[in-house]
Design a protein around this motif. Structure first.
Motif, PDB file in Angstrom:
ATOM      1  N   ILE A   1     -28.352 -26.315  -7.473  1.00 35.33           N
ATOM      2  CA  ILE A   1     -27.826 -24.972  -7.191  1.00 35.33           C
ATOM      3  C   ILE A   1     -26.660 -24.643  -8.120  1.00 35.33           C
ATOM      4  O   ILE A   1     -26.549 -23.525  -8.639  1.00 35.33           O
ATOM      5  CB  ILE A   1     -27.391 -24.877  -5.715  1.00 35.33           C
ATOM      6  CG1 ILE A   1     -28.631 -24.920  -4.820  1.00 35.33           C
ATOM      7  CG2 ILE A   1     -26.578 -23.603  -5.459  1.00 35.33           C
ATOM      8  CD1 ILE A   1     -28.328 -25.204  -3.378  1.00 35.33           C
TER       9      ILE A   1
ATOM     10  N   ILE B   1     -26.742 -14.772  -9.081  1.00 34.51           N
ATOM     11  CA  ILE B   1     -26.633 -15.761  -8.005  1.00 34.51           C
ATOM     12  C   ILE B   1     -25.206 -16.275  -7.896  1.00 34.51           C
ATOM     13  O   ILE B   1     -24.660 -16.416  -6.791  1.00 34.51           O
ATOM     14  CB  ILE B   1     -27.636 -16.906  -8.235  1.00 34.51           C
ATOM     15  CG1 ILE B   1     -29.048 -16.419  -7.897  1.00 34.51           C
ATOM     16  CG2 ILE B   1     -27.267 -18.141  -7.411  1.00 34.51           C
ATOM     17  CD1 ILE B   1     -30.124 -17.448  -8.071  1.00 34.51           C
TER      18      ILE B   1
ATOM     19  N   PHE C   1     -31.256 -16.851  -2.816  1.00 33.33           N
ATOM     20  CA  PHE C   1     -32.185 -17.252  -3.876  1.00 33.33           C
ATOM     21  C   PHE C   1     -33.489 -16.470  -3.777  1.00 33.33           C
ATOM     22  O   PHE C   1     -34.036 -16.012  -4.789  1.00 33.33           O
ATOM     23  CB  PHE C   1     -32.454 -18.762  -3.804  1.00 33.33           C
ATOM     24  CG  PHE C   1     -31.495 -19.588  -4.622  1.00 33.33           C
ATOM     25  CD1 PHE C   1     -31.952 -20.369  -5.670  1.00 33.33           C
ATOM     26  CD2 PHE C   1     -30.133 -19.591  -4.350  1.00 33.33           C
ATOM     27  CE1 PHE C   1     -31.088 -21.127  -6.433  1.00 33.33           C
ATOM     28  CE2 PHE C   1     -29.260 -20.352  -5.098  1.00 33.33           C
ATOM     29  CZ  PHE C   1     -29.724 -21.116  -6.159  1.00 33.33           C
TER      30      PHE C   1
ATOM     31  N   LEU D   1     -36.604 -21.558  -3.305  1.00 35.17           N
ATOM     32  CA  LEU D   1     -35.869 -22.825  -3.365  1.00 35.17           C
ATOM     33  C   LEU D   1     -36.777 -24.017  -3.093  1.00 35.17           C
ATOM     34  O   LEU D   1     -36.676 -25.058  -3.761  1.00 35.17           O
ATOM     35  CB  LEU D   1     -34.718 -22.790  -2.359  1.00 35.17           C
ATOM     36  CG  LEU D   1     -33.508 -23.677  -2.641  1.00 35.17           C
ATOM     37  CD1 LEU D   1     -32.976 -23.491  -4.048  1.00 35.17           C
ATOM     38  CD2 LEU D   1     -32.413 -23.404  -1.617  1.00 35.17           C
TER      39      LEU D   1
END
Length: 507
Positions: free
Chosen positions: A285, A295, A356, A363
């Protein structure tokens, strides 16, 4: 009769089972358990910790009226100034007992050179041992590989080196792992000897230490003829954050190919021990956030990518209040809503996955694609930038402005400097850390190399005298610990604009 304290929940005592549950039970299950346990901790402390009992009384809090997590979040936080430094050490302990217990004591730096001592019992070592066993299995497969762990954190009164050693020793014995430990601390020659003499005898070598120090080991070892790539190196860090560019650099040096499982960073303090750590998912991440501005902006509050870790709420319960982190836990000195003075935040796995998805990234699919889907724990995240107090970290040592201030206030410098300065930690092209101290000259005073060097020497002497962690690092590598002093003309706008409050630390 006193009810015995349960530092580790009963059903956490089998790490293999716990690892399976972390991967199969939903995040809400762990969050609910964390809420119940932190409420129990609060009520226990209200009854059995004399200092906390008095703290609640002074703040007119009746603990019996705190019945749910919403009530809990209204309880005033504690910190060093309103709690730790107000009460004697024994009053901060369970049942007011200090001299009758068996403690290991760690120390951390104080802002004026006055240290604070944090005792812990074997329960805290076992708790860290449990967390370490989880990530050593998940990341490094110590149940399948013979492993040499080289503990290069400073050994002595500071928490890192000895805490790590004790936890590793406990978990190795409990799990019957083929795990060997050597603890040279920050003595580089002994680290290099250990790698040369022992490294090839194991399936893998894990080096644990402060990020800039581990980097130094890798750089210098290469010049001494050590071929790191032959030793299947893995890395564990603690004490400070670093960039993904730093991770890439040390991976290249060490020959690490597994981007997500080849290393991890801890989030811990002397106050509470190791509270959280990176996981393969959090590293993934973090790297996505580095490369995807949308993001990044939805996850974090600053342009810099923070240290991103996962935590078990039942062991350490985190809260975010105005972008500052509070933590509660059964640490050596128990804490409820302890203000860590760290700037950061808390985010759930569910919220993160939703962000996401909204940015067209699945993910679950992506973790399968990069090969970490079998390591994913359904746990929340805590991220941290820097301490919100006036300090920087240099090779793991917390550097406070007071030591620099004392140096500038020396009588022999009074005619040349105003006493104002701004300090920060930076990195050179080789990703080596260094401390910069920008100093304001008095009006009409000219810059000279001689004066710069005199100030540099005085600052070093003050830090050595007032900061034991710095002094320990300095003895090992003085050239890396010596600050770069930069002299500035009076009222230079870069750091010393007139009419505004002086900023002693630049983050």
């Amino acid at each position: 009769m006193k009810h015995p304290l349960q530092i580790i929940p009963e059903d956490f005592k089998n790490p293999i089972k716990l690892d399976r549950l972390l991967k199969t039970k939903p995040e809400s299950y762990w969050s609910s358990r964390g809420e119940r346990r932190v409420l129990d901790l609060f009520h226990l402390m209200a009854k059995r910790v004399p200092a906390y009992k008095d703290f609640l009384k002074k703040n007119k809090i009746n603990h019996l009226l705190v019945k749910n997590i919403s009530d809990f979040k209204k309880v005033p936080p504690v910190d060093k100034n309103n709690y730790l430094r107000v009460y004697p050490l024994e009053a901060l302990c369970w049942d007011g007992e200090f001299d009758s217990k068996r403690w290991t004591v760690a120390v951390n730096s104080g802002s004026t050179g006055e240290p604070f001592y944090f005792p812990r019992e074997i329960g805290q070592d076992r708790q860290y041992g449990l967390c370490a066993e989880l990530y050593l299995r998940n990341n490094f497969e110590i149940h399948k590989k013979s492993t040499l762990y080289i503990d290069t954190w400073a050994m002595g009164a500071w928490i890192g080196g000895l805490f790590t050693y004790e936890a590793l020793r406990l978990l190795a014995e409990r799990g019957k792992y083929k795990l060997s430990i050597i603890a040279p601390g920050i003595v580089k020659d002994e680290i290099f000897k250990a790698v040369k003499s022992l490294g090839h005898k194991f399936d893998q070598v894990i080096i644990g230490g402060y990020p800039p120090f581990v980097k130094d080991i890798l750089d210098e070892g290469e010049t001494l003829g050590i071929n790191w790539k032959k030793n299947n190196i893995k890395l564990i860090f603690s004490a400070e954050s670093f960039s993904e560019e730093f991770r890439d650099y040390v991976y290249e040096r060490a020959g690490i190919r597994d981007t997500y499982k080849g290393s991890l960073n801890h989030y811990g303090t002397a106050d509470m021990g190791t509270m959280a750590h990176e996981t393969p998912l959090s590293v993934y991440i973090r790297r996505v956030a580095r490369d995807n501005l949308k993001i990044h902006n939805r996850l974090f509050v600053e342009r810099k990518v923070p240290t991103l870790t996962q935590y078990i709420p039942e062991l350490f319960y985190f809260e975010e209040v105005n972008a500052v982190l509070y933590c509660s836990g059964y640490s050596g000195l128990p804490f409820v809503r302890y203000d860590l003075k760290d700037w950061g935040g808390v985010i759930s796995l569910a919220s993160l996955a939703k962000i996401f998805k909204e940015e067209n990234i699945d993910l679950s699919r992506e973790t399968r694609k990069v090969g970490i889907n079998n390591t994913v724990w359904n746990l929340p995240f805590v991220y941290v930038y820097e301490r919100v107090d006036f300090s920087v970290k240099l090779y793991g040592a917390v550097i406070f402005p007071d030591s620099v201030r004392h140096a500038l206030q020396t009588k022999r410098f009074s005619a040349g400097v105003t006493g104002k300065f701004t300090m920060y930690v930076d990195f050179d092209d080789k990703q080596d850390q260094f401390l910069v101290v920008n100093v304001e000259l008095k009006k009409g005073v000219a810059k000279t190399i001689e004066f710069e060097r005199m100030l540099q020497t005085e600052i070093v002497e003050r830090l050595k005298t007032e900061n034991s962690e710095y002094f320990s690092n300095y003895r090992s590598q003085p050239e890396r610990q010596t600050p770069r002093v930069v002299l500035w003309d009076y009222e230079s706008p870069e750091f010393f604009r007139p009419g505004i409050k002086q900023k002693w630390v630049k983050k």
